[in-house]
Write an enzyme that holds these catalytic residues in place. Sequence first.
Site, PDB file in Angstrom:
ATOM      1  N   ARG A 100      41.152  46.187  34.331  1.00 44.27           N
ATOM      2  CA  ARG A 100      39.690  46.726  34.561  1.00 44.27           C
ATOM      3  C   ARG A 100      39.755  48.178  34.348  1.00 44.27           C
ATOM      4  O   ARG A 100      40.719  48.710  34.023  1.00 44.27           O
ATOM      5  CB  ARG A 100      39.539  46.673  36.238  1.00 44.27           C
ATOM      6  N   LYS A 109      41.795  33.433  44.443  1.00 43.83           N
ATOM      7  CA  LYS A 109      40.940  34.247  45.241  1.00 43.83           C
ATOM      8  C   LYS A 109      40.672  33.859  46.551  1.00 43.83           C
ATOM      9  O   LYS A 109      40.152  32.930  46.850  1.00 43.83           O
ATOM     10  CB  LYS A 109      39.702  34.792  44.594  1.00 43.83           C
ATOM     11  N   ASP A 123      35.841  49.204  38.960  1.00 42.24           N
ATOM     12  CA  ASP A 123      36.846  48.044  39.136  1.00 42.24           C
ATOM     13  C   ASP A 123      36.377  46.851  38.877  1.00 42.24           C
ATOM     14  O   ASP A 123      37.093  45.937  38.735  1.00 42.24           O
ATOM     15  CB  ASP A 123      37.297  48.340  40.446  1.00 42.24           C
ATOM     16  N   GLY A 162      41.663  39.431  53.617  1.00 43.10           N
ATOM     17  CA  GLY A 162      42.164  38.720  52.567  1.00 43.10           C
ATOM     18  C   GLY A 162      41.507  37.523  52.056  1.00 43.10           C
ATOM     19  O   GLY A 162      42.336  36.650  51.140  1.00 43.10           O
ATOM     20  N   ASP A 217      34.080  39.038  38.504  1.00 39.62           N
ATOM     21  CA  ASP A 217      34.047  39.472  40.025  1.00 39.62           C
ATOM     22  C   ASP A 217      32.548  38.989  40.116  1.00 39.62           C
ATOM     23  O   ASP A 217      31.647  39.983  40.504  1.00 39.62           O
ATOM     24  CB  ASP A 217      34.334  40.903  40.077  1.00 39.62           C
TER      25      ASP A 217
END
Length: 479
Positions: free
Chosen positions: A177, A107, A246, A120, A256
Site C-alpha cells: 500500500r 480477513k 493505507d 481482529g 479494502d
Amino acid sequence: MTLNELDLKTEYLSLDSEFYDLTDPTPLDDPYLISFNPKAAELIGLDSNSADDPRFVALLNGTFIPKGVRPFSMCYAGHQFGHYAPRLGDGRAVNLGSINGWHLQTKGSGETRYSRMADGRAALPSSIREYLMSEAMHHLGIPTTRALGIIGSETKIVRNQIERGAIVMRMSPSWVRFGTFEYFYYFKEYDKLRSLADYAIKESYPHLQKDEDRYYRFFCEVVERTAKLIAQWQGVGFSHGVMNTDNMSIAGLTIDYGPYAMLDDFNFGFVSNKSDRAGRYSYGDQPNVSYWNLTMLAKALSPLIDQERMQKKLDDYGNFLYPDAYIDVMREKLGLETKLEEDAELITSLVGALQDAYVDYTNFFRTLSRYDGERMPLYDIAMNPLVIHHWLDQYDQRLAKESRLQTERQEAMLKRNPKYVLKNYMLQDAITLAKKGDFSMVETLLYIASHPFDELPEFERFAKETPEEHKNLTLSCSS
C-alpha cells in the site's frame, strides 16, 4: 490442483522482519461455508470441487495450513482522513502466501500484532459485501482484488450490535500500500524503504527491474495506474468511502471494500461512509483525494527520487492524466468513437444535467445505450426530464459528427454500460437472509455480479432503480 497440492510462496518474508509479524490465525467457532467462487479458484488452478472438501472451510478458518506455509500479517502506516497514523498494519488479516501471482489472505482471522486493541474479527455483513463487490468490480473491468470464498460461524462479535464472525479469503496480485512506504519513510529507515521499492517493482512492475531510473519510473507508473483506476470508479459510479493512504494499492487496484456504494440517483457529493461527516471521501472528491494520496506517496519516496521530478508527474496527473482518462471512460459510455476537444464540455454538461435530473446513474446510461433519437425512454426515468432534454440537444449534435452506424454505437455502448450493479439494498437483502442461514441470495448476486452487461430476464428486478426508501444508504466501517 487439490487443496493438498497447494504450494504457496512467501517472498515477502525475505524482507526484514520489521515488514511483517508471523501470526497464527485464531479459528472461528463452528465454521460453515457460505460461498465458494469457482472463477477465483480458476486463477490459482484450484479444482472447483474443492468447495466440497472439508479442508476448504478449514483453510479459511486457519485450522488447515498448507505444508510449508508460515502465516504472517503485514506492517504499514497511513493517513486516515488526512491524519497520519504511524503504525497500522493488518489488524485482522493473515497472509498465507502466493500462487500463480495471487497472494492469498484471510480477513477476520483474529488478533494480530497490529490489531490496536480490536478483536481482529470481521462481521458477517461486511464480509459478504466485500466478497460480492470485489467480484462485481472485476467483471465491470475495474482492477481489483478478488475473493475465493467466505465462511460464517457461531462466534459472536460486538459491532453496532451483536454480529456473527466471518472470514473472507481475499486474493490480490499485491497487498503493498501507499502506507507501507510511509511507515519506513517516517521512521527514517531508508534502506528498508529501498528494499520495499525493489520488492514492489519486482512484484508489480517487473519490466522496470533493470532500469537505471527504475524508482522514478515506478512512481510514474503508479501515478498513471491510479489515474486510470479512479477514472473507472467515477465512470461506473463507485464510491469507495475510505480512501486512506493505507487503502491505496501500489499496484493500482481497488482494495479494502468497507463502506462503499454504487450510486443510486446521481449525486456528485454523495458520501457512502457514515463516519465521514466532513465528506472528505465523497464520490465527487475521489479524483482530488487520489491526487492528495499520491503527494503523500511522493513524500515517502523522496529519499529515493528527486521531489521536483515527482512533482512534475503529479502536475501531469491533475492537468491531463486523470482528466484524459476520465474523458476516455465517458466517451466509451457515450458511444463516441472520434475524439474531439468539445467532448470535455459535453461530459461536463452531462454531469450537471444528471445532478439536476434525479435519475438513476446506471439506468440512465443503459437506457442511453439504446438511444435512437426517441427521447421518451430517458424522460421516463428522470424526475426532472427537462435538463435531460437540453443535454440531448448537445448529444445529438455531437453524434452527427460520428461516422459509425447507430447500431454499431448501440452495441458498443451496451458492452460498456452495465445493466446490473450491486446496490447496497441488494447486498442488505443477501445479508438479512444469510443471518437466517439462507445463502441463496449471496449466490444469486455472485452470478449477477459476473454478468453485469448481459440480459438476464429472470433477474430483471435487479436492473430497476433503487426503491425510494433504500436510496443513498450509508454505512460505517463496521457495517
